[in-house]
Design an enzyme around this catalytic site. Structure first.
Site, mmCIF file in Angstrom:
data_model
loop_
_atom_site.group_PDB
_atom_site.id
_atom_site.type_symbol
_atom_site.label_atom_id
_atom_site.label_comp_id
_atom_site.label_asym_id
_atom_site.label_seq_id
_atom_site.Cartn_x
_atom_site.Cartn_y
_atom_site.Cartn_z
ATOM 1 N N ASP A 100 -0.556 -10.614 -1.473
ATOM 2 C CA ASP A 100 0.583 -10.536 -0.549
ATOM 3 C C ASP A 100 0.424 -11.539 0.592
ATOM 4 O O ASP A 100 1.391 -12.187 1.005
ATOM 5 C CB ASP A 100 0.752 -9.113 -0.012
ATOM 6 C CG ASP A 100 -0.499 -8.572 0.671
ATOM 7 O OD1 ASP A 100 -1.612 -9.058 0.389
ATOM 8 O OD2 ASP A 100 -0.364 -7.640 1.489
ATOM 9 N N ASN A 104 0.810 -1.213 0.000
ATOM 10 C CA ASN A 104 0.000 0.000 0.000
ATOM 11 C C ASN A 104 0.845 1.265 0.000
ATOM 12 O O ASN A 104 0.463 2.261 -0.614
ATOM 13 C CB ASN A 104 -0.914 0.013 1.233
ATOM 14 C CG ASN A 104 -2.000 -1.033 1.156
ATOM 15 O OD1 ASN A 104 -2.855 -0.973 0.281
ATOM 16 N ND2 ASN A 104 -1.972 -1.994 2.057
ATOM 17 N N THR A 132 -1.771 11.485 27.516
ATOM 18 C CA THR A 132 -2.687 11.045 26.462
ATOM 19 C C THR A 132 -1.956 10.438 25.273
ATOM 20 O O THR A 132 -2.381 9.411 24.727
ATOM 21 C CB THR A 132 -3.558 12.227 26.000
ATOM 22 O OG1 THR A 132 -4.284 12.727 27.124
ATOM 23 C CG2 THR A 132 -4.548 11.790 24.930
#
EC number: 2.7.1.33
Length: 244
Positions: free
Chosen positions: A99, A12, A172
């Site tokens: 793949d 990709n 975070t």
């Protein structure tokens, strides 16, 4: 390079490639689609190119034009119902990503035993191969970058970018990143347990793809890193005449 086989794993986000002659691997590398000069340097009229592609149409057309200009023959590989003693039990074998199929073919050549095949790329796949060579099925999970993007775009505050692994995150960014790693490793570990229960023996685990090194330190199962796994599958199919 005339007479060589060029193996191309068109993913990709990048192109992995290798040059093979008479079973000897002469060169290999990874190229971004924005710069295929390293691949172009290996091409010569008369070279046979075997391509396993899950790339976008735009990237496939760019690659095809490059091969045509170099005078190479191109064989675009597809997933099939069987290769050697590997059987593809997908509901429609042709719909399995090529793949993934090449990775299974290579895994079977390396391990004549139950094997979990993990490809950690843009998306992560976790495929189960039985002891008799049957592909039982597998998972598809968004990779690290896709999960990060989803959190950033889909939460009101937008999860902080970056972050680092922490067993007990206290900010975070670290919480988001560590949660992603835990989720991906959990998918692998869960399938490992399920395949072991199915086969009655602890399976081997092979991992490939650009995200493999990120996951390996955190995996709770023993896994062998095989960066060339898909290319190895392509090479086996190429030696058999291009039918996989």
């Amino acid at each position: 390079m005339s007479g060589c086989r060029i193996l191309l794993d068109a993913g990709n986000s990048s192109l992995k490639w290798a040059v093979v002659e008479d079973g000897t691997w002469l060169a290999r590398g990874r190229s971004d689609y924005s710069d295929l000069s390293a691949v172009e340097a290996e091409l010569d009229a008369g070279s046979e190119c075997f391509i396993a592609s899950v790339a976008s149409r735009v990237y496939e057309e760019k690659l095809a034009a490059l091969l045509t200009a170099a005078g190479c023959s191109a064989v675009w590989l597809k997933s099939e119902a069987a290769f050697d003693d590997v059987t593809n039990d997908y509901r429609d074998p042709t719909q399995l990503g090529v793949d993934r199929w090449m990775g299974l073919v290579a895994a079977r050549a390396r391990r004549r035993a139950p094997t979990l095949v993990v490809s950690a790329g843009t998306a992560m796949t976790v495929d189960a191969l039985s002891g008799d060579g049957s592909f039982l099925g597998g998972l598809i999970v968004p990779g690290v970058a896709l999960m990060q993007r989803s959190l950033q775009q889909g939460t009101a505050g937008g999860a902080a970018a970056g972050g680092a692994w922490q067993a007990f995150p206290r900010c975070t960014a670290d919480a988001a990143y560590s949660g992603i790693i835990a989720a991906l490793c959990g998918a692998v570990e869960g399938q490992h347990v399920r395949l072991a229960a199915h086969e009655g023996i602890s399976p081997a685990c092979l991992i490939t793809g650009g995200g493999a090194e990120t996951l390996l330190p955190h995996l709770g199962v023993d896994a062998e890193h095989v960066p060339t796994l898909v290319l190895e599958g392509i090479e086996r199919v190429a030696r058999a005449g291009g039918r996989g």
